[in-house]
Design an enzyme around this catalytic site. Structure first.
Site, PDB file in Angstrom:
ATOM      1  N   CYS A 178      17.707  -5.449 -13.540  1.00 45.17           N
ATOM      2  CA  CYS A 178      18.960  -5.159 -12.854  1.00 45.17           C
ATOM      3  C   CYS A 178      19.290  -3.681 -12.850  1.00 45.17           C
ATOM      4  O   CYS A 178      18.719  -2.894 -13.604  1.00 45.17           O
ATOM      5  CB  CYS A 178      20.109  -5.918 -13.524  1.00 45.17           C
ATOM      6  N   GLY A 213      17.193  -4.840  -8.456  1.00 46.37           N
ATOM      7  CA  GLY A 213      17.700  -6.200  -8.334  1.00 46.37           C
ATOM      8  C   GLY A 213      18.104  -6.472  -6.906  1.00 46.37           C
ATOM      9  O   GLY A 213      18.940  -5.765  -6.355  1.00 46.37           O
ATOM     10  N   ASN A 216      22.025  -4.848 -18.065  1.00 45.56           N
ATOM     11  CA  ASN A 216      20.614  -4.732 -17.703  1.00 45.56           C
ATOM     12  C   ASN A 216      19.798  -4.932 -18.974  1.00 45.56           C
ATOM     13  O   ASN A 216      19.849  -4.117 -19.878  1.00 45.56           O
ATOM     14  CB  ASN A 216      20.347  -3.344 -17.109  1.00 45.56           C
ATOM     15  N   GLY A 217      19.061  -6.040 -19.058  1.00 47.22           N
ATOM     16  CA  GLY A 217      18.269  -6.287 -20.249  1.00 47.22           C
ATOM     17  C   GLY A 217      18.185  -7.762 -20.580  1.00 47.22           C
ATOM     18  O   GLY A 217      18.336  -8.621 -19.716  1.00 47.22           O
ATOM     19  N   CYS A 229      11.091   1.287 -22.831  1.00 49.35           N
ATOM     20  CA  CYS A 229      10.163   0.499 -22.027  1.00 49.35           C
ATOM     21  C   CYS A 229       9.228   1.417 -21.252  1.00 49.35           C
ATOM     22  O   CYS A 229       9.646   2.111 -20.325  1.00 49.35           O
ATOM     23  CB  CYS A 229      10.940  -0.389 -21.054  1.00 49.35           C
ATOM     24  N   TYR A 273       5.967   1.438 -13.265  1.00 49.15           N
ATOM     25  CA  TYR A 273       6.245   0.706 -12.027  1.00 49.15           C
ATOM     26  C   TYR A 273       7.707   0.652 -11.612  1.00 49.15           C
ATOM     27  O   TYR A 273       8.034   0.894 -10.452  1.00 49.15           O
ATOM     28  CB  TYR A 273       5.707  -0.725 -12.160  1.00 49.15           C
ATOM     29  N   ASP A 319      -3.923   1.327  -8.272  1.00 48.74           N
ATOM     30  CA  ASP A 319      -2.671   0.565  -8.331  1.00 48.74           C
ATOM     31  C   ASP A 319      -2.081   0.748  -9.718  1.00 48.74           C
ATOM     32  O   ASP A 319      -2.764   1.137 -10.674  1.00 48.74           O
ATOM     33  CB  ASP A 319      -2.920  -0.911  -8.038  1.00 48.74           C
ATOM     34  N   ASP A 320      -0.774   0.452  -9.846  1.00 46.61           N
ATOM     35  CA  ASP A 320      -0.100   0.673 -11.119  1.00 46.61           C
ATOM     36  C   ASP A 320      -0.335  -0.445 -12.118  1.00 46.61           C
ATOM     37  O   ASP A 320      -0.320  -0.217 -13.331  1.00 46.61           O
ATOM     38  CB  ASP A 320       1.402   0.873 -10.902  1.00 46.61           C
ATOM     39  N   CYS A 373       8.001   1.010 -26.063  1.00 47.77           N
ATOM     40  CA  CYS A 373       7.618  -0.398 -26.172  1.00 47.77           C
ATOM     41  C   CYS A 373       6.431  -0.644 -25.251  1.00 47.77           C
ATOM     42  O   CYS A 373       6.520  -0.407 -24.039  1.00 47.77           O
ATOM     43  CB  CYS A 373       8.787  -1.302 -25.790  1.00 47.77           C
ATOM     44  N   CYS A 428       3.957  -5.672 -23.532  1.00 40.89           N
ATOM     45  CA  CYS A 428       3.269  -6.421 -22.480  1.00 40.89           C
ATOM     46  C   CYS A 428       1.779  -6.091 -22.427  1.00 40.89           C
ATOM     47  O   CYS A 428       0.984  -6.874 -21.913  1.00 40.89           O
ATOM     48  CB  CYS A 428       3.925  -6.171 -21.119  1.00 40.89           C
TER      49      CYS A 428
END
Length: 500
Positions: A9, A35, A118-119, A259, A265, A383-384, A476, A479
């Site tokens: 968001c 968003g 947002n989160g 993040c 991205y 690509d990212d 972080c 992922c």
């Protein structure tokens, strides 16, 4: 079937400006990429006739331009000199519930309060279970509502004390804007997962997820809201020219877990987040990609009279591709950046485009090849990221039909192997391409139809970011590495812990 992580968001707020709602509208428009499901604005004003504060709101499903398509909304409805706004993306299953559209607003014993978030709260299930046992009724399925319940249940005397007590009870990722009757409050969680910036326009303070929202209204970027900082902006802040600042201490980690995917991205390249320009960081990602995978090790069949060409998957990988080419040229390896893929900017992101018959058709409505550029050439696609690999496979198929000599795929981030529990929506682990093929790069290359597939390493990613942004900060990378800086309940259902 998404092939990119879904955005979370965007939030925006402004205090004590005669055009507060209109400025918020422009800010949300710049943050539309964060968003695209719904948008809302809440303002604060004092009703002289009724002798009380009011908080009018306007919010609905759709893009900012369609939700606020009537200028009378700003003249007659969203009155007041302070405002907050929110662009929303949510998980599947709760996206059609109008009660989930933010900002939320409530009236309780200490007045009015509105919030945009947002989160994602890591301890949402525990908090929700506690409130259910106490008989609390919920109006939404969003974890943001939990913050409002924590505030209203606080026995502290002042509203600020109640807010601070509530914030001490939540964990995870949150950048917040709150609006009370006479204050604008901006908050970043102690680990600083989500970006949030402080700006100023015409002597009035404003806050936004990204600085591109300041550029559209010609506001001045002042600084980032620091991890764990609670900024209170009121008349006192206007008079003293300095908001009141409170500090939340981290319960986990170092107090800095920003993040890293924001740089890869999510954020716009013209934004400044975490203290550095996104464009600069993405060029650095391309530079480190070239160091790890230089042209001479990638290309196999290039003729002497035709330089290999590097093409990006527009638009988020454009600058990484430029960085890759520039670094190869510095290293003495010949290559050329070309526009080999054209993006149709009048089509929404493929995973939210309704009415198409197939995934392949969705990709074709968004991208087309420049056949004269690709034919007979050795092509490197940059690509990212790759999530499921479906879009990548269709893009490669389109490029193959333009008769290149060879096709290689380079990714300016590591393989995605685990979900995010801090505000991004990834597929389940078993749906991620890297996991489906047990991280076997050769099998993954075969899946998307390229001669070779190469990723930036996790160390390369972090080093690239830190070289561009050398301040004492940690990021972080969960992922990519499965190293979660804040504990999460991995069994939480999406409906119970909605990403907003």
């Amino acid at each position: 079937m998404i092939d990119k992580p879904r955005d979370y968001c965007g939030i925006f707020g402004v205090y004590d400006h005669p055009d507060a709602a209109l400025l918020t509208y422009y800010g949300l428009h710049s943050l539309q990429h964060r968003g695209q499901e719904s948008a809302g604005i809440v303002t604060s004003s004092y009703d002289e006739e009724k002798g009380r504060w009011t908080m009018p709101a306007h919010k609905d499903f759709g893009l900012v331009l369609s939700v606020f398509d009537d200028q009378n909304i700003f003249k007659n409805e969203l009155v007041g000199n302070s405002a907050i706004g929110h662009n929303r993306y949510s998980t599947t299953g709760s996206s059609k519930n109008p009660a989930n559209i933010q900002p939320f607003r409530v009236h309780y014993r200490n007045g009015n309060i509105a919030i945009g978030h947002n989160g994602n709260l890591a301890n949402a299930k525990q908090l929700r279970d506690r409130f259910r046992q106490e008989g609390v009724l919920f109006q939404s399925t969003s974890d943001t509502e939990l913050i409002l319940h924590l505030i209203s249940h606080s026995q502290k005397d002042t509203q600020i004390e109640q807010i601070l007590e509530a914030l001490e009870q939540i964990e995870g990722a949150y950048s917040l804007v709150m609006l009370t009757d006479d204050k604008l409050i901006a908050v970043r969680d102690p680990n600083g997962f989500r970006p949030l910036a402080l700006g100023k326009i015409d002597g009035s303070y404003c806050v936004a997820s990204e600085t591109c929202a300041f550029d559209i209204i010609n506001a001045e970027y002042i600084r980032d809201v620091e991890p764990g900082e609670v900024l209170v902006i009121d008349q006192k802040a206007t008079d003293s020219k300095e908001p009141t600042s409170y500090k939340l201490e981290p319960e986990y980690g170092t107090g800095s877990s920003q993040c890293i995917f924001e740089y890869v991205y999510f954020s716009r390249p013209d934004s400044k987040i975490f203290g550095e320009n996104v464009d600069k960081v993405r060029r650095n990602l391309g530079k480190y990609l070239a160091k790890e995978h230089p042209i001479k090790e990638v290309i196999q069949k290039a003729p002497a009279d035709k330089k290999p060409i590097v093409i990006s998957v527009p638009d988020s990988s454009n600058t990484a591709a430029l960085g890759y080419v520039h670094e190869n040229q510095k290293l003495g390896f010949e290559c050329k950046f070309e526009i080999g893929l054209i993006r149709n900017h009048y089509v929404g992101r493929t995973f939210i485009s309704p009415g198409q018959k197939s995934r392949e058709q969705k990709v074709r409505t968004k991208f087309n090849t420049v056949k004269g550029v690709i034919e007979g050439r050795s092509v490197i696609i940059v690509d990212d990221s790759i999530v499921r690999g479906t879009t990548s496979r269709y893009l490669v198929d389109m490029i193959r039909k333009a008769n290149p000599r060879e096709v290689h795929f380079l990714v300016s981030s590591p393989p995605i192997i685990s979900p995010c529990y801090y505000g991004m929506d990834f597929p389940n682990p078993e749906e991620l391409m890297a996991n489906r093929f047990n991280r076997d790069i050769s099998k993954m290359a075969e899946e998307i139809g390229v001669d070779s597939l190469r990723y930036l390493s996790a160390d390369g990613l972090v080093n690239a970011v830190k070289e561009a942004n050398p301040f004492d900060k940690d990021y972080c990378t969960a992922c990519f590495t499965e190293k979660y800086p804040v504990p999460v309940n991995f069994g939480i259902a999406k409906e119970e812990n909605e990403i907003i």
